[in-house]
Design a protein around this motif. Sequence first.
Motif, mmCIF file in Angstrom:
data_model
loop_
_atom_site.group_PDB
_atom_site.id
_atom_site.type_symbol
_atom_site.label_atom_id
_atom_site.label_comp_id
_atom_site.label_asym_id
_atom_site.label_seq_id
_atom_site.Cartn_x
_atom_site.Cartn_y
_atom_site.Cartn_z
ATOM 1 N N GLY A 122 -5.305 -1.188 -14.187
ATOM 2 C CA GLY A 122 -3.952 -1.116 -14.729
ATOM 3 C C GLY A 122 -2.857 -0.995 -13.679
ATOM 4 O O GLY A 122 -1.749 -1.428 -13.909
ATOM 5 N N SER A 123 -3.128 -0.410 -12.527
ATOM 6 C CA SER A 123 -2.128 -0.330 -11.459
ATOM 7 C C SER A 123 -2.847 -0.174 -10.116
ATOM 8 O O SER A 123 -4.035 0.144 -10.063
ATOM 9 C CB SER A 123 -1.162 0.837 -11.694
ATOM 10 O OG SER A 123 -1.749 2.052 -11.293
ATOM 11 N N MET A 124 -2.098 -0.377 -9.044
ATOM 12 C CA MET A 124 -2.701 -0.339 -7.711
ATOM 13 C C MET A 124 -3.245 1.038 -7.350
ATOM 14 O O MET A 124 -4.206 1.146 -6.607
ATOM 15 C CB MET A 124 -1.673 -0.740 -6.644
ATOM 16 C CG MET A 124 -1.325 -2.200 -6.686
ATOM 17 S SD MET A 124 -0.253 -2.769 -5.351
ATOM 18 C CE MET A 124 0.512 -1.362 -4.677
ATOM 19 N N ILE A 125 -2.620 2.092 -7.872
ATOM 20 C CA ILE A 125 -3.024 3.434 -7.447
ATOM 21 C C ILE A 125 -3.948 4.131 -8.431
ATOM 22 O O ILE A 125 -4.331 5.278 -8.232
ATOM 23 C CB ILE A 125 -1.793 4.316 -7.156
ATOM 24 C CG1 ILE A 125 -0.920 4.457 -8.402
ATOM 25 C CG2 ILE A 125 -1.006 3.773 -5.983
ATOM 26 C CD1 ILE A 125 0.209 5.454 -8.241
ATOM 27 N N ALA A 126 -4.320 3.445 -9.487
ATOM 28 C CA ALA A 126 -5.243 4.020 -10.471
ATOM 29 C C ALA A 126 -6.671 3.970 -9.924
ATOM 30 O O ALA A 126 -6.962 3.262 -8.961
ATOM 31 C CB ALA A 126 -5.155 3.244 -11.789
ATOM 32 N N ALA A 127 -7.544 4.733 -10.550
ATOM 33 C CA ALA A 127 -8.959 4.722 -10.158
ATOM 34 C C ALA A 127 -9.542 3.324 -10.376
ATOM 35 O O ALA A 127 -9.091 2.598 -11.257
ATOM 36 C CB ALA A 127 -9.725 5.743 -10.991
ATOM 37 N N PRO A 128 -10.541 2.958 -9.569
ATOM 38 C CA PRO A 128 -11.146 1.627 -9.726
ATOM 39 C C PRO A 128 -11.739 1.434 -11.119
ATOM 40 O O PRO A 128 -12.215 2.371 -11.740
ATOM 41 C CB PRO A 128 -12.249 1.608 -8.676
ATOM 42 C CG PRO A 128 -11.878 2.659 -7.699
ATOM 43 C CD PRO A 128 -11.113 3.700 -8.461
ATOM 44 N N ASP A 129 -11.699 0.188 -11.568
ATOM 45 C CA ASP A 129 -12.265 -0.179 -12.865
ATOM 46 C C ASP A 129 -13.769 -0.385 -12.683
ATOM 47 O O ASP A 129 -14.184 -1.350 -12.040
ATOM 48 C CB ASP A 129 -11.602 -1.465 -13.359
ATOM 49 C CG ASP A 129 -12.134 -1.928 -14.699
ATOM 50 O OD1 ASP A 129 -13.059 -1.288 -15.238
ATOM 51 O OD2 ASP A 129 -11.616 -2.945 -15.195
#
Length: 172
Positions: free
Chosen positions: A42-49
């Motif tokens: 969802g965003s660059m700084i979110a946890a990896p999917d």
Amino acid sequence: GLTKEGEKTSYVLTDRLGERDPRSLTLYVEVACNGLLGAGKGSMIAAPDPEKMFQLSRAELAVFHRDVHMLLVDLELLLGIAKGLGKDNQRSFQALYTANQMVNVCDPAQPETFPVAQALASRFFGQHGGESQHTIHATGHCHIDTAPEGIDSDAAEVLGSQNKGFLCCAKM
């Protein structure tokens, strides 16, 4: 994260394979898979999917010939100089003339012709442009987890003994 789609990367398996060395080996490849802007959900700084999948579509093994690579780099630089300076510039003509001479003397089937072509490029690039000639310094870095483990002697001079970044200098 900063590798563009389709960009080629290389890794040297060995630089010396002796006559009695085994001719087959098993390779285990570990890769870091990130999109151009990271792997966050969802965003660059979110946890990896954890559901995101990547596919290795092609892998090739080849013998790297440094002398051929350097000739190609020289030809690309000469072409870039010619294009950048334009068709009405004397130095542009000299760059194209040098590239043409290199192509004429170089025979891919005869590696002994490579040093002759390299000497032509060196003569062109070694010409001094006068006292007002610029010296350009460029510095950069790489992430320590992606820095090369085995650095050859040529690269060691450029990289320095403790630094895994790079420093180069070009005369223009």
